[in-house]
Scaffold this motif. Structure first.
Motif, mmCIF file in Angstrom:
data_model
loop_
_atom_site.group_PDB
_atom_site.id
_atom_site.type_symbol
_atom_site.label_atom_id
_atom_site.label_comp_id
_atom_site.label_asym_id
_atom_site.label_seq_id
_atom_site.Cartn_x
_atom_site.Cartn_y
_atom_site.Cartn_z
ATOM 1 N N GLU A 36 0.834 -1.205 0.000
ATOM 2 C CA GLU A 36 0.000 0.000 0.000
ATOM 3 C C GLU A 36 0.868 1.255 0.000
ATOM 4 O O GLU A 36 0.580 2.220 -0.715
ATOM 5 C CB GLU A 36 -0.915 0.027 1.223
ATOM 6 N N THR A 37 1.947 1.255 0.778
ATOM 7 C CA THR A 37 2.856 2.399 0.828
ATOM 8 C C THR A 37 3.520 2.624 -0.528
ATOM 9 O O THR A 37 3.604 3.763 -1.008
ATOM 10 C CB THR A 37 3.922 2.196 1.924
ATOM 11 N N LEU A 38 3.978 1.557 -1.158
ATOM 12 C CA LEU A 38 4.605 1.691 -2.477
ATOM 13 C C LEU A 38 3.618 2.247 -3.502
ATOM 14 O O LEU A 38 3.957 3.140 -4.281
ATOM 15 C CB LEU A 38 5.142 0.342 -2.956
ATOM 16 N N VAL A 39 2.408 1.721 -3.496
ATOM 17 C CA VAL A 39 1.390 2.183 -4.447
ATOM 18 C C VAL A 39 1.060 3.656 -4.215
ATOM 19 O O VAL A 39 0.834 4.411 -5.159
ATOM 20 C CB VAL A 39 0.129 1.288 -4.370
ATOM 21 N N ALA A 40 1.064 4.075 -2.955
ATOM 22 C CA ALA A 40 0.741 5.470 -2.630
ATOM 23 C C ALA A 40 1.876 6.429 -2.978
ATOM 24 O O ALA A 40 1.628 7.611 -3.210
ATOM 25 C CB ALA A 40 0.398 5.591 -1.149
ATOM 26 N N THR A 41 3.114 5.939 -3.034
ATOM 27 C CA THR A 41 4.255 6.842 -3.230
ATOM 28 C C THR A 41 4.883 6.767 -4.620
ATOM 29 O O THR A 41 5.680 7.638 -4.962
ATOM 30 C CB THR A 41 5.352 6.567 -2.182
ATOM 31 N N LEU A 42 4.553 5.759 -5.394
ATOM 32 C CA LEU A 42 5.115 5.606 -6.737
ATOM 33 C C LEU A 42 4.017 5.798 -7.786
ATOM 34 O O LEU A 42 2.840 5.579 -7.491
ATOM 35 C CB LEU A 42 5.711 4.199 -6.907
ATOM 36 N N PRO A 43 4.400 6.115 -9.024
ATOM 37 C CA PRO A 43 3.402 6.177 -10.096
ATOM 38 C C PRO A 43 3.121 4.764 -10.620
ATOM 39 O O PRO A 43 3.686 4.323 -11.615
ATOM 40 C CB PRO A 43 4.084 7.055 -11.151
ATOM 41 N N VAL A 44 2.279 4.030 -9.919
ATOM 42 C CA VAL A 44 2.010 2.629 -10.241
ATOM 43 C C VAL A 44 0.862 2.534 -11.247
ATOM 44 O O VAL A 44 -0.237 3.027 -10.990
ATOM 45 C CB VAL A 44 1.677 1.824 -8.962
ATOM 46 N N SER A 45 1.129 1.895 -12.367
ATOM 47 C CA SER A 45 0.094 1.705 -13.379
ATOM 48 C C SER A 45 -0.681 0.415 -13.148
ATOM 49 O O SER A 45 -1.832 0.296 -13.563
ATOM 50 C CB SER A 45 0.705 1.686 -14.776
ATOM 51 N N LEU A 46 -0.040 -0.561 -12.480
ATOM 52 C CA LEU A 46 -0.661 -1.866 -12.287
ATOM 53 C C LEU A 46 0.022 -2.605 -11.144
ATOM 54 O O LEU A 46 1.254 -2.594 -11.046
ATOM 55 C CB LEU A 46 -0.532 -2.694 -13.578
ATOM 56 N N LEU A 47 -0.771 -3.247 -10.307
ATOM 57 C CA LEU A 47 -0.276 -4.154 -9.271
ATOM 58 C C LEU A 47 -0.680 -5.559 -9.689
ATOM 59 O O LEU A 47 -1.848 -5.800 -10.005
ATOM 60 C CB LEU A 47 -0.885 -3.821 -7.906
#
Length: 130
Positions: free
Chosen positions: A82-93
């Motif tokens: 969740e922290t990574l998704v909130a802090t990076l420009p994530v297009s897909l998990l």
């Protein structure tokens, strides 16, 4: 943009890794493979040194803009991702899933289910072939 793969050393984790590599190559995006556990030494979700070396070699062989990160610092896998998704420009998990009975789903929550319900980016759930 970054594609994040939630990896655990199990068939469903390998399926997620393979799908992440395929999509990152097709989209020419950065790939971040994450292995996250609370950090106790007997956790079977923690990738061992041999597995980490195998994944890093595979990523290098594919010629991707990719990296492997391992977290074992007291947070749950869900919190770390969740922290990574909130802090990076994530297009897909990308997450791996396994078949569980309805009772198993009721009694034990799953990391995959928590991630599906909590992250603010598209999630691809991949089943292991075996």
């Amino acid at each position: 943009m970054t594609i994040v793969v939630a990896y655990a050393p199990r068939p469903e984790g390998q399926a997620a890794l393979e799908k992440g590599i395929e999509i990152a190559q097709r989209r020419n995006e950065h790939l971040l493979v994450v292995n996250a556990t609370p950090g106790n030494g007997d956790d079977d979700a923690m990738a061992g040194a041999q597995d980490v070396e195998r994944i890093e070699a595979l990523l290098a062989q594919k010629g991707l803009n990719a990296e492997f990160k391992q977290y074992g610092r007291g947070k749950s896998a869900v919190e770390e991702i969740e922290t990574l998704v909130a802090t990076l420009p994530v297009s897909l998990l990308i997450i791996g899933i396994r078949k569980r009975s309805p009772v198993g789903k009721l009694i034990m929550g799953s990391v995959a289910q928590e991630l599906l319900l909590s992250v603010a980016c598209p999630v691809l759930a991949v089943k292991a072939t075996s």
